[in-house]
Design an enzyme around this catalytic site. Sequence first.
Site, PDB file in Angstrom:
ATOM      1  N   THR A 281       1.010  -0.888   0.136  1.00 43.78           N
ATOM      2  CA  THR A 281       0.260  -0.065   0.437  1.00 43.78           C
ATOM      3  C   THR A 281       1.023   1.117   0.266  1.00 43.78           C
ATOM      4  O   THR A 281       2.093   0.893   0.687  1.00 43.78           O
ATOM      5  CB  THR A 281      -0.532   0.326   1.499  1.00 43.78           C
ATOM      6  OG1 THR A 281      -1.425   0.944   1.796  1.00 43.78           O
ATOM      7  CG2 THR A 281      -0.741  -0.266   2.436  1.00 43.78           C
ATOM      8  N   ASP A 282      -0.057   2.581  -0.782  1.00 44.88           N
ATOM      9  CA  ASP A 282       0.923   3.788  -0.294  1.00 44.88           C
ATOM     10  C   ASP A 282       1.176   4.091   0.952  1.00 44.88           C
ATOM     11  O   ASP A 282       1.738   4.829   1.752  1.00 44.88           O
ATOM     12  CB  ASP A 282       0.264   4.589  -1.677  1.00 44.88           C
ATOM     13  CG  ASP A 282      -1.234   4.888  -0.872  1.00 44.88           C
ATOM     14  OD1 ASP A 282      -1.662   4.240  -0.270  1.00 44.88           O
ATOM     15  OD2 ASP A 282      -1.927   5.786  -1.743  1.00 44.88           O
ATOM     16  N   GLU A 283       0.549   3.573   2.482  1.00 47.05           N
ATOM     17  CA  GLU A 283       0.233   4.293   3.771  1.00 47.05           C
ATOM     18  C   GLU A 283       2.353   3.696   3.990  1.00 47.05           C
ATOM     19  O   GLU A 283       1.845   4.280   5.335  1.00 47.05           O
ATOM     20  CB  GLU A 283      -0.699   3.140   4.350  1.00 47.05           C
ATOM     21  CG  GLU A 283      -2.270   3.259   4.134  1.00 47.05           C
ATOM     22  CD  GLU A 283      -2.950   3.938   4.936  1.00 47.05           C
ATOM     23  OE1 GLU A 283      -3.078   3.630   5.821  1.00 47.05           O
ATOM     24  OE2 GLU A 283      -4.208   4.288   4.286  1.00 47.05           O
TER      25      GLU A 283
ATOM     26  N   LYS B  87       2.138  -3.635   7.496  1.00 47.61           N
ATOM     27  CA  LYS B  87       2.464  -3.527   5.440  1.00 47.61           C
ATOM     28  C   LYS B  87       4.017  -3.075   6.108  1.00 47.61           C
ATOM     29  O   LYS B  87       4.805  -3.671   4.779  1.00 47.61           O
ATOM     30  CB  LYS B  87       1.576  -2.846   5.585  1.00 47.61           C
ATOM     31  CG  LYS B  87      -0.092  -3.397   5.039  1.00 47.61           C
ATOM     32  CD  LYS B  87      -0.261  -4.096   4.478  1.00 47.61           C
ATOM     33  CE  LYS B  87      -0.390  -4.738   3.063  1.00 47.61           C
ATOM     34  NZ  LYS B  87      -0.373  -5.766   2.507  1.00 47.61           N
TER      35      LYS B  87
HETATM   36  P1  NAD Z   1      -9.806  -7.553   2.459  1.00 40.45           P
HETATM   37  O1  NAD Z   1     -10.024  -6.769   3.266  1.00 40.45           O
HETATM   38  O2  NAD Z   1     -11.385  -6.721   1.784  1.00 40.45           O
HETATM   39  O3  NAD Z   1      -9.831  -8.742   1.691  1.00 40.45           O
HETATM   40  C1  NAD Z   1      -8.396  -9.021   2.542  1.00 40.45           C
HETATM   41  C2  NAD Z   1      -9.081 -10.732   2.404  1.00 40.45           C
HETATM   42  O4  NAD Z   1      -7.799 -11.805   2.983  1.00 40.45           O
HETATM   43  C3  NAD Z   1     -10.581 -11.457   2.665  1.00 40.45           C
HETATM   44  O5  NAD Z   1     -10.873 -11.957   2.559  1.00 40.45           O
HETATM   45  C4  NAD Z   1      -9.494 -12.353   4.255  1.00 40.45           C
HETATM   46  O6  NAD Z   1     -10.460 -13.201   4.566  1.00 40.45           O
HETATM   47  C5  NAD Z   1      -8.009 -12.400   4.384  1.00 40.45           C
HETATM   48  N1  NAD Z   1      -7.454 -13.225   4.902  1.00 40.45           N
HETATM   49  C6  NAD Z   1      -7.164 -12.196   6.349  1.00 40.45           C
HETATM   50  N2  NAD Z   1      -6.227 -12.719   6.789  1.00 40.45           N
HETATM   51  C7  NAD Z   1      -6.377 -13.726   6.604  1.00 40.45           C
HETATM   52  C8  NAD Z   1      -5.335 -14.568   7.307  1.00 40.45           C
HETATM   53  N3  NAD Z   1      -4.971 -14.940   8.065  1.00 40.45           N
HETATM   54  N4  NAD Z   1      -5.041 -15.856   6.339  1.00 40.45           N
HETATM   55  C9  NAD Z   1      -5.452 -15.949   4.909  1.00 40.45           C
HETATM   56  N5  NAD Z   1      -6.614 -15.051   4.127  1.00 40.45           N
HETATM   57  C10 NAD Z   1      -6.628 -14.041   5.220  1.00 40.45           C
HETATM   58  O7  NAD Z   1      -8.713  -6.868   1.741  1.00 40.45           O
HETATM   59  P2  NAD Z   1      -8.832  -5.482   0.399  1.00 40.45           P
HETATM   60  O8  NAD Z   1      -8.844  -4.263   0.598  1.00 40.45           O
HETATM   61  O9  NAD Z   1      -9.208  -6.744  -0.702  1.00 40.45           O
HETATM   62  O10 NAD Z   1      -6.676  -5.874   0.557  1.00 40.45           O
HETATM   63  C11 NAD Z   1      -6.410  -6.772  -0.180  1.00 40.45           C
HETATM   64  C12 NAD Z   1      -4.730  -6.506  -0.231  1.00 40.45           C
HETATM   65  O11 NAD Z   1      -4.610  -4.964  -1.268  1.00 40.45           O
HETATM   66  C13 NAD Z   1      -4.109  -6.187   1.301  1.00 40.45           C
HETATM   67  O12 NAD Z   1      -2.436  -6.734   1.160  1.00 40.45           O
HETATM   68  C14 NAD Z   1      -3.763  -4.606   1.019  1.00 40.45           C
HETATM   69  O13 NAD Z   1      -2.979  -3.933   2.716  1.00 40.45           O
HETATM   70  C15 NAD Z   1      -3.772  -4.030  -0.021  1.00 40.45           C
HETATM   71  N6  NAD Z   1      -4.316  -2.631  -0.217  1.00 40.45           N
HETATM   72  C16 NAD Z   1      -5.760  -2.476  -0.211  1.00 40.45           C
HETATM   73  C17 NAD Z   1      -5.914  -1.239  -0.700  1.00 40.45           C
HETATM   74  C18 NAD Z   1      -7.124  -0.132  -0.646  1.00 40.45           C
HETATM   75  O14 NAD Z   1      -8.096   0.343  -0.993  1.00 40.45           O
HETATM   76  N7  NAD Z   1      -8.292  -1.861  -0.373  1.00 40.45           N
HETATM   77  C19 NAD Z   1      -5.259  -0.449  -1.393  1.00 40.45           C
HETATM   78  C20 NAD Z   1      -3.724  -0.684  -1.548  1.00 40.45           C
HETATM   79  C21 NAD Z   1      -3.239  -2.015  -0.809  1.00 40.45           C
HETATM   80  O1  DAU Z   2      -4.387   3.972   0.770  1.00 42.77           O
HETATM   81  C1  DAU Z   2      -4.079   2.870   0.073  1.00 42.77           C
HETATM   82  C2  DAU Z   2      -5.351   2.153   1.597  1.00 42.77           C
HETATM   83  O2  DAU Z   2      -6.188   2.578   1.491  1.00 42.77           O
HETATM   84  C3  DAU Z   2      -4.868   1.124   2.109  1.00 42.77           C
HETATM   85  O3  DAU Z   2      -3.441   0.315   1.926  1.00 42.77           O
HETATM   86  C4  DAU Z   2      -6.003   0.308   3.318  1.00 42.77           C
HETATM   87  O4  DAU Z   2      -6.618  -0.893   3.088  1.00 42.77           O
HETATM   88  C5  DAU Z   2      -7.728   1.119   2.571  1.00 42.77           C
HETATM   89  O5  DAU Z   2      -7.891   0.865   4.013  1.00 42.77           O
HETATM   90  C6  DAU Z   2      -6.939   2.499   2.604  1.00 42.77           C
HETATM   91  O6  DAU Z   2      -7.403   3.116   3.725  1.00 42.77           O
HETATM   92  P1  DAU Z   2      -7.492   4.352   4.129  1.00 42.77           P
HETATM   93  O7  DAU Z   2      -7.974   4.808   5.560  1.00 42.77           O
HETATM   94  O8  DAU Z   2      -8.043   5.419   3.126  1.00 42.77           O
HETATM   95  O9  DAU Z   2      -9.373   3.918   3.758  1.00 42.77           O
HETATM   96  P2  DAU Z   2     -10.903   4.496   4.496  1.00 42.77           P
HETATM   97  O10 DAU Z   2     -11.678   4.057   3.092  1.00 42.77           O
HETATM   98  O11 DAU Z   2     -11.028   3.974   5.934  1.00 42.77           O
HETATM   99  O12 DAU Z   2     -10.838   5.700   4.655  1.00 42.77           O
HETATM  100  C7  DAU Z   2     -10.498   6.781   3.178  1.00 42.77           C
HETATM  101  C8  DAU Z   2     -10.702   8.228   4.101  1.00 42.77           C
HETATM  102  O13 DAU Z   2     -12.249   8.359   4.459  1.00 42.77           O
HETATM  103  C9  DAU Z   2      -9.168   8.245   5.031  1.00 42.77           C
HETATM  104  O14 DAU Z   2      -9.219  10.156   4.973  1.00 42.77           O
HETATM  105  C10 DAU Z   2     -10.753   8.367   6.304  1.00 42.77           C
HETATM  106  C11 DAU Z   2     -12.029   8.939   5.660  1.00 42.77           C
HETATM  107  N1  DAU Z   2     -12.855   8.377   6.576  1.00 42.77           N
HETATM  108  C12 DAU Z   2     -13.135   7.310   6.354  1.00 42.77           C
HETATM  109  C13 DAU Z   2     -14.469   6.148   6.756  1.00 42.77           C
HETATM  110  C14 DAU Z   2     -14.891   4.965   6.838  1.00 42.77           C
HETATM  111  C15 DAU Z   2     -14.094   8.992   6.900  1.00 42.77           C
HETATM  112  O15 DAU Z   2     -14.137  10.860   6.600  1.00 42.77           O
HETATM  113  N2  DAU Z   2     -14.946   8.548   7.137  1.00 42.77           N
HETATM  114  C16 DAU Z   2     -15.032   6.960   7.741  1.00 42.77           C
HETATM  115  O16 DAU Z   2     -16.283   6.740   8.064  1.00 42.77           O
END
Ligand code: NAD
Ligand code: DAU
Length: 334
Positions: free
Chosen positions: A122-124, A152
Site C-alpha cells: 500500500t502507499d500508506e 504492511k
Molecule cells: P480485504 O480486507 O477486502 O480482504 C482481505 C482478504 O484477506 C479477505 O478475504 C480475508 O478473509 C483474507 N485474510 C485475512 N487474513 C487472512 C489470513 N490470516 N489468512 C488467509 N486469508 C486472510 O482487503 P483488500 O482491500 O482487498 O486488500 C487486499 C490487499 O491489498 C491487502 O494486502 C491490502 O493491504 C492491499 N491494499 C489495499 C488497498 C485498498 O484500498 N483496499 C490499497 C492498497 C493495497
Molecule cells: O491508501 C491505501 C489504503 O487505503 C489501503 O492500504 C487500506 O487497506 C485501505 O483501507 C485504505 O485506507 P484509508 O484509511 O485511506 O481508507 P478508508 O476508506 O478507511 O478512509 C479513506 C479516507 O476517508 C480517510 O481519510 C478516512 C476517511 N473516512 C473513512 C471512513 C471509513 C471518513 O472520513 N469517514 C469514514 O467513515
Amino acid sequence: MKLLVTGGAGFIGSNFIHYLRRVHPEYDIVNLDKLTYAGNLENLKSLDQDPRYQFVKGDICDRDLVFDLVKDVDAIVHFAAETHVDRAILGAADFVKTNVLGTLNLLDAAKEFKKRFHHISTDEVFGALGPNDPPFNEHTPYNPKNPYSASKAAADHLVRSYIHTHKIAATISNCSNNYGPYQFPEKLIPLFISKLLNDERVPVYGDGQQIRDWIHVEDHARGVDLILHRGRLGETYCLGGNCEIPNLELIRGLIALMGKDETLIEYVKDRPGHDRRYAINFTKARNELSWEPRIKLEEGLQKTIDWYQKNQDWVDRCKSGEYQEYYVKNYSNK
Ligand code: NAD
Ligand code: DAU
C-alpha cells in the site's frame, strides 16, 4: 500457469481473480483465504463450477498448509491481510499476525520451492505527505504512521530482505486507495454509498480535508498482472489513480451523483493519527510496463454506485455476517 492467490475472497483479491479469469482463461487458480469478516465467497460464485479454480479455506499463518500449497504452484500473488485502519487502531494483534507472520510463511515457502512471489502493498507505508510535497515514488523512505501501515511496512521490509539475502524472485507493488465492486462496506466509498442509498447520515472524520488518491480496482488488477508477467525481479512498482482529491470533495461528488442532499453529511471526531495526504507517482510503471490507470473517477464512481444499488442484499448480508453461510452451504462438505 498455476497461481496461488492469497486473500482472493476479499475485495481486491476477488476482483483480481475475475480479471485473471478473463485475461488468462487457461490459468489454474488456487485461492487461499481464511474468510475473515472481509472474505466473502459470494464474490466468486461465478467460478464455483470452474474446474481450473480451487478454493482452500485456511490461514496464511498455518505454515504447513502454506508450504503444501506453494510447492504445487508456479507463482504466488499475496493479497491476504487485515486491511482496515480503524480496526488496527482498536487492536493491532491480528494485523501483526497476518500481515507480518503470514507473509513470512509465504516468503519461506517461496524461498524453499523457488517460486515467483508478488507482494501486494500500500502507499500508506510511506506515511503522510504535506500539501506541497511531491507524490510518493519507489524511492520514498518508509514512514508508516498507524498500526496497519506499520504491519504492511514490516511485511514489505521482509520481502525486500528476502530478495536481497535469499535472492527470491519477488516483486512488490504499492498502490493507493482502491474502490469498486465487492468492497466490504466499512471503507469510505462503499460505506458512504450504502448509507446514502438508505438516506442515512455519512460520518466525515475531522474537517474532511484529508487527501487520498483513488484508483478503480480493475486498474489495480491490470497493474498487478503486468508486474507479475513483465515486472523486473526484485523491483517495487508504485500504482496510483492519478486522482488526488480531498475527502469532502469526493463525498460531495458521491452525493451529487446519487441525487442526495448534503445535509446527510455529519462531521465526527477525527481518526487518531489520521494521515493527511497520500499521492502516487507511477512513472516507473508507465515507463516499464506501459501501465496507467484507465478508469476516470466519475465513471468509476458511477459504475460503483450502480453495483451497490443492484447488490443491496450483498451489503445487508455483509453487515449481518450472513454471507459466511455461503461457504458452509457450498464448500464445507467438499
Ligand atoms: P480485504 O480486507 O477486502 O480482504 C482481505 C482478504 O484477506 C479477505 O478475504 C480475508 O478473509 C483474507 N485474510 C485475512 N487474513 C487472512 C489470513 N490470516 N489468512 C488467509 N486469508 C486472510 O482487503 P483488500 O482491500 O482487498 O486488500 C487486499 C490487499 O491489498 C491487502 O494486502 C491490502 O493491504 C492491499 N491494499 C489495499 C488497498 C485498498 O484500498 N483496499 C490499497 C492498497 C493495497
Ligand atoms: O491508501 C491505501 C489504503 O487505503 C489501503 O492500504 C487500506 O487497506 C485501505 O483501507 C485504505 O485506507 P484509508 O484509511 O485511506 O481508507 P478508508 O476508506 O478507511 O478512509 C479513506 C479516507 O476517508 C480517510 O481519510 C478516512 C476517511 N473516512 C473513512 C471512513 C471509513 C471518513 O472520513 N469517514 C469514514 O467513515
